[in-house]
Motif scaffolding. Sequence first.
Motif, PDB file in Angstrom:
ATOM      1  N   GLU A  83       0.814  -1.132  -0.236  1.00  0.00           N
ATOM      2  CA  GLU A  83      -0.088   0.388  -0.206  1.00  0.00           C
ATOM      3  C   GLU A  83       0.669   1.121  -0.259  1.00  0.00           C
ATOM      4  OE1 GLU A  83      -3.987   1.576   2.634  1.00  0.00           O
ATOM      5  OE2 GLU A  83      -3.064   1.037   3.332  1.00  0.00           O
ATOM      6  N   LYS A  84       1.697   1.067   0.451  1.00  0.00           N
ATOM      7  CA  LYS A  84       3.058   1.908   1.018  1.00  0.00           C
ATOM      8  C   LYS A  84       3.468   2.683  -0.318  1.00  0.00           C
ATOM      9  CE  LYS A  84       6.811   2.807   2.906  1.00  0.00           C
ATOM     10  NZ  LYS A  84       7.661   2.783   3.847  1.00  0.00           N
ATOM     11  N   GLU A  85       3.748   1.356  -0.458  1.00  0.00           N
ATOM     12  CA  GLU A  85       4.676   1.692  -1.990  1.00  0.00           C
ATOM     13  C   GLU A  85       3.701   2.347  -3.487  1.00  0.00           C
ATOM     14  OE1 GLU A  85       7.661   1.647  -2.167  1.00  0.00           O
ATOM     15  OE2 GLU A  85       8.117   1.748  -0.476  1.00  0.00           O
ATOM     16  N   GLY A  86       2.463   2.062  -3.690  1.00  0.00           N
ATOM     17  CA  GLY A  86       1.826   2.452  -4.235  1.00  0.00           C
ATOM     18  C   GLY A  86       0.620   0.963  -5.510  1.00  0.00           C
ATOM     19  N   PHE A  87       1.313  -0.078  -4.952  1.00  0.00           N
ATOM     20  CA  PHE A  87       0.797  -0.881  -5.457  1.00  0.00           C
ATOM     21  C   PHE A  87      -0.715  -1.754  -5.179  1.00  0.00           C
ATOM     22  CE2 PHE A  87       4.957  -1.600  -5.372  1.00  0.00           C
ATOM     23  CZ  PHE A  87       5.666  -2.113  -7.027  1.00  0.00           C
ATOM     24  N   ILE A  88      -1.554  -0.865  -4.492  1.00  0.00           N
ATOM     25  CA  ILE A  88      -2.846  -1.402  -3.785  1.00  0.00           C
ATOM     26  C   ILE A  88      -2.733  -0.598  -3.375  1.00  0.00           C
ATOM     27  CG2 ILE A  88      -2.458  -4.660  -3.257  1.00  0.00           C
ATOM     28  CD1 ILE A  88      -2.278  -3.574  -0.144  1.00  0.00           C
ATOM     29  N   ASP A  89      -4.352  -0.443  -2.885  1.00  0.00           N
ATOM     30  CA  ASP A  89      -5.039   0.748  -2.635  1.00  0.00           C
ATOM     31  C   ASP A  89      -5.313   1.174  -0.773  1.00  0.00           C
ATOM     32  OD1 ASP A  89      -5.462   2.344  -4.835  1.00  0.00           O
ATOM     33  OD2 ASP A  89      -7.041   1.042  -5.800  1.00  0.00           O
ATOM     34  N   ASN A  90      -6.199  -0.540  -0.715  1.00  0.00           N
ATOM     35  CA  ASN A  90      -6.433  -0.645   0.877  1.00  0.00           C
ATOM     36  C   ASN A  90      -5.714  -1.980   1.384  1.00  0.00           C
ATOM     37  OD1 ASN A  90      -7.835  -1.911   2.886  1.00  0.00           O
ATOM     38  ND2 ASN A  90      -9.153  -0.056   2.395  1.00  0.00           N
ATOM     39  N   SER A  91      -4.659  -2.038   2.214  1.00  0.00           N
ATOM     40  CA  SER A  91      -3.946  -2.960   2.647  1.00  0.00           C
ATOM     41  C   SER A  91      -5.406  -3.934   3.575  1.00  0.00           C
ATOM     42  CB  SER A  91      -2.635  -2.557   3.690  1.00  0.00           C
ATOM     43  OG  SER A  91      -3.714  -1.962   5.095  1.00  0.00           O
ATOM     44  N   LEU A  92      -6.131  -3.554   4.159  1.00  0.00           N
ATOM     45  CA  LEU A  92      -7.216  -4.744   4.816  1.00  0.00           C
ATOM     46  C   LEU A  92      -7.952  -5.124   3.183  1.00  0.00           C
ATOM     47  CD1 LEU A  92      -8.600  -5.852   7.182  1.00  0.00           C
ATOM     48  CD2 LEU A  92     -10.646  -3.840   6.801  1.00  0.00           C
ATOM     49  N   VAL A  93      -8.159  -4.714   2.698  1.00  0.00           N
ATOM     50  CA  VAL A  93      -8.233  -5.418   1.339  1.00  0.00           C
ATOM     51  C   VAL A  93      -8.165  -6.856   0.954  1.00  0.00           C
ATOM     52  CG1 VAL A  93      -9.403  -5.176  -1.251  1.00  0.00           C
ATOM     53  CG2 VAL A  93      -9.658  -3.949   0.377  1.00  0.00           C
ATOM     54  N   ASN A 106       4.048  -5.333 -10.725  1.00  0.00           N
ATOM     55  CA  ASN A 106       3.977  -3.622 -11.544  1.00  0.00           C
ATOM     56  C   ASN A 106       2.780  -3.437 -11.404  1.00  0.00           C
ATOM     57  OD1 ASN A 106       2.093  -2.303 -13.999  1.00  0.00           O
ATOM     58  ND2 ASN A 106       4.239  -3.357 -14.844  1.00  0.00           N
ATOM     59  N   THR A 107       2.755  -1.363 -10.755  1.00  0.00           N
ATOM     60  CA  THR A 107       1.654  -1.472 -10.724  1.00  0.00           C
ATOM     61  C   THR A 107       0.233  -1.323 -10.861  1.00  0.00           C
ATOM     62  OG1 THR A 107       2.291   0.725 -11.789  1.00  0.00           O
ATOM     63  CG2 THR A 107       3.650   0.895  -9.074  1.00  0.00           C
ATOM     64  N   ASN A 108       0.421  -2.277 -11.731  1.00  0.00           N
ATOM     65  CA  ASN A 108      -1.153  -1.825 -13.136  1.00  0.00           C
ATOM     66  C   ASN A 108      -1.473  -3.742 -12.032  1.00  0.00           C
ATOM     67  OD1 ASN A 108      -0.947   0.428 -13.937  1.00  0.00           O
ATOM     68  ND2 ASN A 108      -0.955  -0.079 -15.955  1.00  0.00           N
ATOM     69  N   MET A 109      -1.249  -3.913 -11.473  1.00  0.00           N
ATOM     70  CA  MET A 109      -0.919  -5.050 -10.981  1.00  0.00           C
ATOM     71  C   MET A 109      -2.575  -5.541  -9.989  1.00  0.00           C
ATOM     72  SD  MET A 109       1.949  -7.578 -11.015  1.00  0.00           S
ATOM     73  CE  MET A 109       3.420  -7.884 -12.367  1.00  0.00           C
ATOM     74  N   THR A 110      -3.443  -5.576 -10.108  1.00  0.00           N
ATOM     75  CA  THR A 110      -4.340  -6.340  -9.320  1.00  0.00           C
ATOM     76  C   THR A 110      -3.671  -6.929  -8.058  1.00  0.00           C
ATOM     77  OG1 THR A 110      -5.693  -8.243  -9.695  1.00  0.00           O
ATOM     78  CG2 THR A 110      -6.204  -6.504 -10.979  1.00  0.00           C
ATOM     79  N   GLY A 111      -4.880  -7.267  -7.164  1.00  0.00           N
ATOM     80  CA  GLY A 111      -4.185  -7.347  -5.824  1.00  0.00           C
ATOM     81  C   GLY A 111      -4.905  -8.875  -6.139  1.00  0.00           C
ATOM     82  N   LYS A 112      -5.052  -9.569  -7.000  1.00  0.00           N
ATOM     83  CA  LYS A 112      -5.447 -10.165  -7.199  1.00  0.00           C
ATOM     84  C   LYS A 112      -4.276 -11.183  -8.008  1.00  0.00           C
ATOM     85  CE  LYS A 112      -7.405 -14.951  -7.449  1.00  0.00           C
ATOM     86  NZ  LYS A 112      -6.269 -16.464  -7.640  1.00  0.00           N
ATOM     87  N   MET A 113      -3.863 -10.598  -8.412  1.00  0.00           N
ATOM     88  CA  MET A 113      -2.245 -10.723  -9.642  1.00  0.00           C
ATOM     89  C   MET A 113      -1.244 -10.795  -9.008  1.00  0.00           C
ATOM     90  SD  MET A 113      -3.103  -8.529 -12.855  1.00  0.00           S
ATOM     91  CE  MET A 113      -4.156  -8.600 -13.768  1.00  0.00           C
TER      92      MET A 113
END
Length: 121
Positions: free
Chosen positions: A68-78, A98-105
């Motif tokens: 989350e801090k590095e901008g890969f995901i929007d919400n750590s709880l999610v 990559n920053t365009n990956m989803t959390g699932k990816m």
Amino acid sequence: MSTRIFKTFFHMVVIAALVSCMLLLAVRAYDFGKAVFDERAGTAKSPRTVRFVLKEGNTVKQVANVLEKEGFIDNSLVFIVQKYFYNCELVPGEYRLNTNMTGKMILDILSGAAVETEEAS
């Protein structure tokens, strides 16, 4: 008479407040569920790929906070909920994210479920 009117008014205010709280909780729960299950890949104009090292003993919370801090995901709880929902085990190692990956990816990569291919240089 005025006491009766006051009690009725007070009851209506309490009921309205409870209904408002329930609606607010329902909207937040819907938004959270949508974030967990209906993720979209990022659309950054200049996505970046970064080397990510997952060390032995890192907890999912630590990993989620860094992502989350590095901008890969929007919400750590999610991300944490997704990890448990998809039943992923994080495998220590070095990964490219990559920053365009989803959390699932990202979970697929960090759990070894996705196989990365080297880009041609």
